[in-house]
Structures are given as structure tokens and as C-alpha cells.
Design an enzyme around this catalytic site. Structure first.
Site, short mmCIF file in Angstrom:
data_model
loop_
_atom_site.label_atom_id
_atom_site.label_comp_id
_atom_site.label_asym_id
_atom_site.label_seq_id
_atom_site.Cartn_x
_atom_site.Cartn_y
_atom_site.Cartn_z
N GLU A 76 5.65 27.00 -2.66
CA GLU A 76 6.24 27.68 -3.66
C GLU A 76 7.61 27.53 -3.73
O GLU A 76 8.31 27.72 -4.71
CB GLU A 76 5.68 29.13 -3.25
CG GLU A 76 6.13 30.17 -4.39
CD GLU A 76 5.76 31.80 -4.31
OE1 GLU A 76 6.01 32.39 -5.18
OE2 GLU A 76 5.32 31.77 -3.04
N ASP A 77 8.31 27.31 -2.58
CA ASP A 77 9.83 27.31 -2.34
C ASP A 77 10.45 26.25 -2.20
O ASP A 77 11.42 26.00 -2.06
CB ASP A 77 10.06 28.27 -1.23
CG ASP A 77 9.63 29.54 -1.33
OD1 ASP A 77 9.40 30.06 -2.48
OD2 ASP A 77 9.64 30.34 -0.24
#
Length: 708
Positions: A76-77
Site C-alpha cells: 500500500e505504501d
């Protein structure tokens, strides 16, 4: 290599060297992916996933879980892709990281306000691979430990979510150590002042009691040694959250809750648990009815221990828990104790076995529940239970939530037993199915092949399994009733146009269904019965589609003189109006209401005049000769106001075999009173018999059906 990674390597000494190298490789990949990212506290971001991995390493989890924990924020990051992740560390790690990533996107306002769909996805992710939720719990635990860097509103939101969602999940998985720390950290974040005050008072109380605690601990140790029982005795200290929650729920003062000494006795075998119990009972007298055997009857989350309360030497009760070292590990770590993920890797501990049963039941419930909110409603019951333990006639033990009824027990035994239940024997005494059960009772369910669930059963059950099974049965029943009733309504409408359903060619019917976006004729018929389509309109469209001009327009169609007969058993399609309470024997009329089906009114009901303005919704119905069941009626009774009059009237109603649902005073003065009774009767004739008996009591000046 940073110190925090070296510390993680030390914790991973239980893994083979090649697996530890894979973990180190995961750190390097994660550190590169998170390069330049920092936490709110200013620390490099990679310190967080490594700390999460360290928490899981303390539980002794497998290398794949540790690797997934280190990489759980990368998808996600960071720029790292799922394909790269799977190629480097395998599909299992990629699946775990993907599962945790999806959970990270879910936000819960509170237990009541939790987004049902998000909660459902989280629980089903648990069902697919329980390691996903273990990583998420460890992630949440570390975030709670470092919550100070967040602003006040974020701290409160995250703390409430922790207390109401994640701590109960940890408890349900038997992970009591996780649960306790999540609760205390959540309490501190949500109510910092209350946490500080209670923590200070606990420290002060413990300081004053240290000498007494030491004397009791020494006495217990000496007595066990004299009986040749090797044991470890440790004092237990209540946490701020447990003190606070008990003060609120049990309405006790701090002094009352702290005036208890707690000890844990750890021995080597289950047999020695019972020997130790006998030894401590000879040292101090046990308190009557305060002994619980969770070894023979484990809790739903797999927890096992003996609990007893003793009268101590200082006038205060002593709570003692006795368990084996393995039970102690399971009590603290639950499903993560002695990690055995795959079923063929050896026997799972009781917490793992029970968690698998629960997760399997979740998957079944999801498959049978269309609505996410309904699914979550059922799951919350399982997540927040106070259990009762019950025995089947064969000696098996079933665990149910507090306030569970005999009907819940029937469905816990088997869905078919629940569907055909008629009564129960509790400790060999015959009781109704709605009877609430208490721990230790022996319960036997009496069934009959003809018995089936009814809507009232939903008010008598508290377990998700029972509620799901009853609703599923009723929906199926409703569909069958709706198809039958819709068939009769459409036939009647077609008859008025000089046609019939058999007279419509299959090709015409298929084309009509396709245009209406319906898959089967049954769906059309059910739609008609449930008031979603008007039978006259459908009939006219079918006749027009057949290529023949309808003899009359819908607006001028004269309804057939033939009425549809009802038995009252079609409760899936029929409902009875509360404004007039129609009974078998009354002249009745039906009106279609979208989604509800046919609402039955008495012909003389004041609301029928308004409904006549919509003739297309009218359905000509009448009672069948064979009508069964109970129907609600209201009786307005004027009585002489004197002591005992209510009991006299109620007795007369009961003598007429009518069940009273409610009674209220409409008017009341010194001389007279007007009562409104709501009751169940079988027919208009039965109600007349009730009125006759009421009038004969000598205390009634007038009695009549309400409304007239």
C-alpha cells in the site's frame, strides 16, 4: 545492521538458520521499499513493521508470518508490487501481505457503527488464513504502544476501535495477553485521566498489601510442597481496564474490587491441577458455589483452568487459578500457542481447534446470509459472549452465550433439530423452547416431524446460528407461499381478461420475463404476491404480448367474482392490519403493499374507505374453512374500580383459552376504569366466547371488541 534487527534475530532463535536468513532478507527488502518514510514520532518507518514482527516472534510464529509482518505495509505504501513480493518470498507471503493490506483500509467508528461490509471482509479474511488477523493484532498492539505521537482525536478514535473491535477478537481467539494489553492501552488513550487515577490507586493498594500477598503466596507454596506437588505460585494483579469495567458493570467500588487477593498456580499435568485444588482447599476454606472447572469444560476460546475462591487469613477472599504450563501458554497466547498452522502438522491445542470451528461456522453463516449487516449482527453475538455451559443427554458439552434459550440449544445441536423442535426437557422437567438456560443444566430437545419454525422464534433466540437458520427457513417458506399466492392472483386477473396462464405461450412468457429482467416465472409470481407488481397490469401486458387485444383496459377490468381463499398460514405473504385486527370469521379484503405483500383488513375497517381509492391494489380474499393459528385481537372492557378486578378479568380471559399479550388502563377514576386487553384468539367465535366469560365476572359493566 541496526540494533532492533539484531534483537529480532535473537528472538528468532527457534527458527532454522535458513529461515532466519529469509527474515533478514525481508528486512532488507522492506527497508529499501520504505526508504525515506518516517513515522509521526520521527523514527524511520521500517522500525514499525520490524517491531510487529518482534511481537509475533515472541509468540513463536512461523517464518512466513514474520516475513509478512515485516512487509505488511509495502503493497500500500511503497512501489513494491505483489508480483515482486511473490517472486521473492512465495505466494503464501504475498497472500498474507495482501490480506493485511485490505484490512488496513477498513475503518471502524465503534462496535455499533462499524461498517458492516468492512467487518465482514475482515472476519472472512480470518477464516481464509488466521495468520492475517494475528499480524493485524500485532500491528494494532504496536500502534497502541506508540499512540502518543498521534493527535487527541486520532488517539480517541483508534482507542475506541481497539476496545470495541480488536480486543474482543483477541479474546475470542484466546489471546488473553494481547487482549489485556490492548484493553489497557485503549483505556489509557480513550480516558487518560481515569486510567491515571485508577493506575495510581492500584499501585498504592499493592504497596499496602505486599506483605499480606507474600504471606499467602508462601503458605500456598508450602502446602503444595508438603503434598509433593511441584508448582509455581505467582500473584495476579488486576489491570486498570478490568477494574474500571467491573466498577461500571457490577456497580462495585474500587475498594470492593481490590479487596481480593489473586494467585495463579502452575503445575505439570491436568491430574496435578485437581491434586493442587485439594491441597489449597485444606489450607483455606473454599467459598460455596465459587468453584469453576474450565479444564473439563473449556471456554469457547479454548481457555482451560480451575477457578476457586478461598476465605483467606486477612478476611478477604483469595481467587486462585490452577492450570498446567501448556494451559497457561494457551490462556495467554490462544491460537498462537505452540504454533501449528496446518492441520497435518500435529494436534492443535484446544484454542486452535475451537478457533477453526468458529471460523468454519463464520464461513457457513456468510454463505447463508445475504446481508452484511445481518451477518455482522450474528457475529457480534459470538464476539461478545458471557457463556453458559450445557450438557446433552449423551454427556457432550455445548457452550452458548448468556441468555441463550432451549431453542438456541436445539440449533446448536443441529439445524434439523432446531427446525423440528417443539419443547425441551431441562434437568428432566418439561419447559417451553423460549426458556433461558443456566450453566450446568442437562438439556434434551423434543422434536416432531410436523413442527416448523415461525417468525416468533426470532424473538426467542440469541445465537447467530439459530437466527440465520430460522431466517433462511422463513425466507424459503415465504418464497413458496408467494409463488403459490402470486399464481392464484395472476390466474384470477387473466381470467377477467378471458385468458389463463396456461394459455400464454412459453415463448411469449420467456420474452416477457427477459424484458422484466427476471430469470424464472417463480420470480414474477413472488413479485406479484409481495406487492411489487400489480396482477392486473401483468395480466394485461401478457395478453397484449400474446398478440391479442385485451377485452377491457386495466382501468375498467371487472374483477372476477371468485375470491382467493386464505388459511392464515401464508404469513410470508400475508400480514394482518393493526388498525382493525381481522379474525377468522370476519368479512375481509386485501390490499397490496410494495414489499409487504397483502395486508388484510376487515371490510368495515375505517381505513378501507381510503384504500378503495386505489382499486388496482385491491385483492378479493376470504377465509378458508380450515383456518388454524392464533390471531391478535383487542378487547375494551369497562370495570368497577376495586382491588383485584384486573386479576378477575385476566383469569376469565385465561379460562377461555386466550393468551394475554398486553393490558393497559385507558381511563381510570375512583369508581370505574377502562382497560384495553391485547390477546390471542383463534377466531371471531372464540373472541365472542372470551367476551361472554368476561361479562359473567360481575365486575364488568361493558365489554366489546376494539375497534368496533
Amino acid at each position: 545492521m541496526p540494533d532492533y534487527v539484531l534483537a529480532l534475530k535473537d528472538r528468532l532463535a527457534y527458527l532454522p538458520e535458513d529461515q532466519v536468513e529469509r527474515v533478514v532478507r525481508a528486512f532488507r527488502v522492506g527497508a529499501h521499499a520504505h526508504a525515506g518514510q518516517a513515522r509521526k514520532s520521527g523514527e524511520p518507518y521500517i522500525t514499525h513493521p520490524v517491531a510487529v514482527a518482534g511481537i509475533l516472534a515472541e509468540l513463536g510464529l512461523d517464518a512466513e508470518t514474520i516475513i509478512a509482518a515485516i512487509l505488511h505495509d509495502t503493497l500500500e505504501d511503497t512501489q513494491l508490487s505483489r508480483i515482486e513480493l511473490a517472486g521473492e518470498f512465495g505466494e503464501t507471503v504475498a497472500e498474507l501481505v495482501d490480506g493485511v493490506t485490505k484490512l488496513d483500509k477498513m475503518k471502524f467508528g465503534s462496535r455499533q457503527e462499524a461498517d458492516a461490509e468492512s467487518f465482514r471482509k475482515m472476519l472472512l479474511a480470518m477464516a481464509r488464513d488466521i495468520r492475517v488477523i494475528l499480524i493485524k493484532l500485532a500491528d494494532r498492539l504496536h500502534n497502541m504502544r506508540t499512540l502518543g505521537a498521534k493527535d487527541t482525536s486520532s488517539r480517541r478514535r483508534i482507542s475506541r476501535e481497539t476496545l470495541e473491535i480488536y480486543a474482543p477478537i483477541a479474546q475470542r481467539l484466546g489471546m488473553n495477553k494481547f487482549k489485556a494489553e490492548l484493553q489497557d492501552l485503549g483505556f489509557r488513550g480513550l480516558h487518560p485521566d481515569r486510567y491515571r487515577v485508577i493506575s495510581e490507586r492500584i499501585r498504592a493498594a499493592l504497596g499496602n498489601r505486599r506483605e499480606a500477598m507474600g504471606k499467602i503466596e508462601a503458605a500456598l507454596t508450602q502446602r503444595l510442597a508438603s503434598e509433593h506437588i511441584e508448582a509455581r505460585v505467582v500473584g495476579r494483579i488486576k489491570s486498570p481496564w478490568s477494574i474500571y469495567s467491573k466498577m461500571r458493570s457490577e456497580h462495585k467500588t474500587f475498594a470492593q474490587l481490590m479487596d481480593v487477593y489473586g494467585f495463579r498456580v502452575v503445575v505439570d499435568t491436568a491430574m496435578r491441577c485437581y491434586m493442587a485444588l485439594g491441597a489449597v482447599h485444606t489450607l483455606y476454606k473454599p467459598v460455596d458455589r465459587r468453584f469453576k472447572d474450565f479444564i473439563a469444560i473449556p471456554k469457547a476460546n479454548g481457555y482451560q483452568s480451575l477457578h476457586t475462591v478461598l476465605l483467606g487469613p486477612f478476611g478477604a477472599p483469595i481467587e486462585v487459578q490452577i492450570r498446567t504450563a501448556e494451559m497457561d501458554s494457551v490462556a495467554e497466547r490462544g491460537v498462537a500457542a505452540h504454533w501449528a498452522y496446518k492441520t497435518d502438522s500435529g494436534p492443535a491445542n484446544s484454542a486452535q481447534a475451537r478457533a477453526r470451528e468458529w471460523l468454519s461456522a463464520l464461513a457457513d453463516s456468510q454463505a447463508n446470509t445475504a446481508s452484511s449487516s445481518e451477518f455482522i449482527e450474528n457475529v457480534k453475538i459470538d464476539l461478545f459472549p458471557d457463556e453458559v455451559y450445557l450438557f446433552t443427554p449423551r454427556g457432550d458439552i455445548l457452550s452458548l452465550p448468556r441468555n441463550a434459550t432451549a431453542l438456541d440449544f436445539a440449533y446448536a445441536v443441529h439445524t434439523d433439530v432446531g427446525h423440528h423442535a417443539v419443547a425441551a426437557r431441562v434437568d428432566k422437567k418439561l419447559v417451553p423452547l423460549r426458556t433461558r438456560l443456566e450453566s450446568g443444566q442437562l438439556v434434551e430437545i423434543i422434536t416432531a416431524p410436523s413442527a416448523v419454525p415461525n417468525p416468533a422464534w426470532l424473538e426467542s433466540v440469541v445465537t447467530g446460528k439459530a437466527r440465520t437458520a430460522i431466517r433462511q427457513f422463513l425466507k424459503h417458506l415465504q418464497h413458496e407461499d408467494a409463488v403459490d399466492f402470486g399464481h392464484r392472483m395472476l390466474d384470477r386477473a387473466l381470467d377477467a381478461l378471458g385468458s389463463s396462464l396456461d394459455g400464454i405461450a412459453p415463448a411469449v412468457l420467456d420474452r416477457f420475463l427477459a424484458e422484466a429482467k427476471l430469470h424464472r416465472l417463480e420470480e414474477l409470481l413472488a413479485d406479484i404476491a409481495l406487492g411489487n407488481r400489480m396482477p392486473d397490469v401483468v395480466a394485461a401486458q401478457l395478453v397484449a404480448a400474446r398478440g391479442k387485444k385485451a377485452a377491457r383496459t386495466v382501468a375498467t377490468t371487472a374483477p372476477s367474482s371468485e375470491k382467493i381463499r386464505i388459511t392464515g398460514a401464508e404469513r410470508g405473504v400475508l400480514s394482518f392490519a393493526n388498525c382493525c385486527h381481522p379474525l377468522p370469521g370476519d368479512e375481509i379484503v386485501g390490499y397490496l403493499s410494495a414489499g409487504k405483500g397483502i395486508v388484510v383488513h376487515r371490510e368495515e375497517c375505517p381505513n378501507v374507505a381510503e384504500l378503495r381509492k386505489q382499486p388496482e391494489r385491491r385483492v378479493s380474499i376470504e377465509w378458508d374453512r380450515d383456518v388454524q393459528g392464533d390471531y391478535r385481537a383487542e378487547l375494551r372492557i369497562e370495570v368497577i374500580n376495586r382491588p383485584g378486578v384486573l386479576a378477575t378479568v385476566a383469569s376469565a380471559i385465561a379460562d377461555a383459552d386466550s393468551n394475554i399479550e398486553n393490558v393497559e388502563y385507558v381511563e381510570r377514576d375512583a369508581a370505574a376504569a377502562t382497560l384495553l386487553f391485547t390477546m390471542e384468539v383463534k377466531s371471531r367465535r372464540h373472541l365472542a366466547e372470551v367476551i361472554r366469560r368476561v361479562r359473567r365476572t360481575g365486575v364488568v359493566s361493558a365489554a366489546h371488541r376494539y375497534p368496533l
